[in-house]
Design an enzyme around this catalytic site. Structure first.
Site, PDB file in Angstrom:
ATOM      1  N   GLY A   1       0.911  -1.113  -0.025  1.00  0.00           N
ATOM      2  CA  GLY A   1       0.034   0.078   0.073  1.00  0.00           C
ATOM      3  C   GLY A   1       0.785   1.252  -0.029  1.00  0.00           C
ATOM      4  O   GLY A   1       2.083   1.363   0.290  1.00  0.00           O
ATOM      5  N   CYS A   2       0.103   2.615  -0.319  1.00  0.00           N
ATOM      6  CA  CYS A   2       0.971   3.714  -0.419  1.00  0.00           C
ATOM      7  C   CYS A   2       1.615   4.105   0.812  1.00  0.00           C
ATOM      8  O   CYS A   2       2.589   4.463   1.150  1.00  0.00           O
ATOM      9  CB  CYS A   2       0.170   4.663  -1.082  1.00  0.00           C
ATOM     10  SG  CYS A   2      -1.480   4.781  -0.435  1.00  0.00           S
TER      11      CYS A   2
END
Length: 352
Positions: A151-152
């Site tokens: 995920g970011c």
């Protein structure tokens, strides 16, 4: 030239646009098909306007097994739950999978049900995907059949702390963290929380101490060597389209100067030219990494005049759609196809 054949499932989103922006211009890649439930029959340039006139690819609503027919690697770019159900149809095929959702990042089912959904469509598959962070798992990614793209927030935050975790200097620590993200992180479909009217001139905290990437970050730091790490994570919605910055504060390691710590970070990331550890006096900026796969990391240590306590501030900035998403998937693709992680990805950004 032997070309790697790829398919993309979930072709209408921002991450798919980033995937195609990289893959369309490569001589060693052929995109076979792009499937979608939206904009069916439209050319990709009608949906993602920067491709207009550059490709004959159209978005097709076809079964997953048909989409990957003849493909070496498929990118899954759909929301969680949907992705897992699609992946279940592909496990019996020979295609290698790079999943950009959160469905296979976590190894622990309890962590998944706590932050994503009450149930997982195929819980027995948790832990069977290699976590796609090249800075931690490059060797495993090269030979992996299934890769779960990070995920970011998890990428940004973990990158700023990996060298500490690796050396054991993060163990038994509490990380106090604020991280800001742009609106594209919420996806292509409009929502009340990222509507331009309320987002463009506004900053707000959300999911305080309860963001879904928290167990992913802790899992990553633990795998790197950080034992018994706690995370007080406050995410912030920022008036940006692209970009992310994390600001982590933790007790500074004893007996280590700021210069020594910076050298430690530089050594850890020496094989990763897309990560810059900034010299003293420079701090990361979103504008310098936007539209690139780069991460900037800044380090500062403060000694409190009253208590003598030393605090480390580790700041990281990246583009949430590229290093925080599809660009990192291309890094994993590079490793899986025999290249170095930064192959054809070192283009500088635009200034300002």
């Amino acid at each position: 030239m032997n070309k790697t054949k790829v398919s993309i499932i979930g072709g209408s989103g921002f991450l798919s646009a980033e995937l195609m922006r990289n893959l369309l211009v490569r001589d060693d890649v052929e995109i076979l098909r792009v499937s979608s439930k939206d904009h069916i029959g439209q050319n990709i340039g009608q949906v993602h306007r920067t491709f207009y006139g550059l490709s004959d690819l159209v978005l097709e609503d076809i079964p997953p097994v048909e989409c990957v027919k003849g493909a070496d690697i498929v990118f899954l770019a759909m929301p969680h739950i949907i992705t897992a159900k699609v992946a279940m149809e592909l496990f019996e095929t020979d295609v290698r999978i790079i999943d950009l959702s959160g469905d296979f990042r976590l190894k622990n089912l309890d962590d998944y049900t706590k932050v994503y959904a009450p149930e997982h469509p195929c819980p027995e598959r948790l832990g069977t995907f290699v976590y796609g962070m090249p800075e931690l798992y490059a060797d495993e990614i090269r030979d992996a059949k299934y890769v779960a793209n990070p995920g970011c927030f998890a990428t940004c935050i973990a990158a700023s702390l990996l060298p500490l975790a690796k050396s054991g200097q993060l163990s038994n620590s509490t990380v106090r963290l604020v991280a800001l993200t742009g609106s594209s992180g919420s996806g292509v479909h409009p929502q009340a929380g990222n509507h331009h009217t309320v987002r463009s001139n506004n900053i707000k905290a959300y999911k305080v101490f309860n963001h879904q990437h928290t167990p992913e970050i802790l899992q990553t730091l633990g795998a790197a060597g950080g034992e018994n790490v706690s995370l007080d994570f406050v995410p912030v919605s920022a008036p940006l389209t692209r970009g992310m910055m994390s600001i982590a504060q933790v007790d500074a390691p004893e007996g280590v100067s700021e210069d020594e710590l910076r050298a430690q970070y530089e050594a850890y990331f020496s094989d990763f030219p897309l990560i810059s550890v900034l010299p003293k006096g420079m701090t990361p900026e979103v504008v310098s990494v936007k539209n690139t796969l780069r991460i900037e990391i800044g380090l500062d240590i403060k000694t409190d005049e009253v208590s003598g306590k030393r605090t480390l501030c580790a700041i990281a900035a990246l583009d949430n759609l590229i290093k925080g998403g599809a660009g990192q998937a291309i890094q994993n693709f590079n490793l899986m196809t025999g290249h170095e992680n930064a192959y054809q990805l070192q283009q500088p950004g635009m200034w300002p």
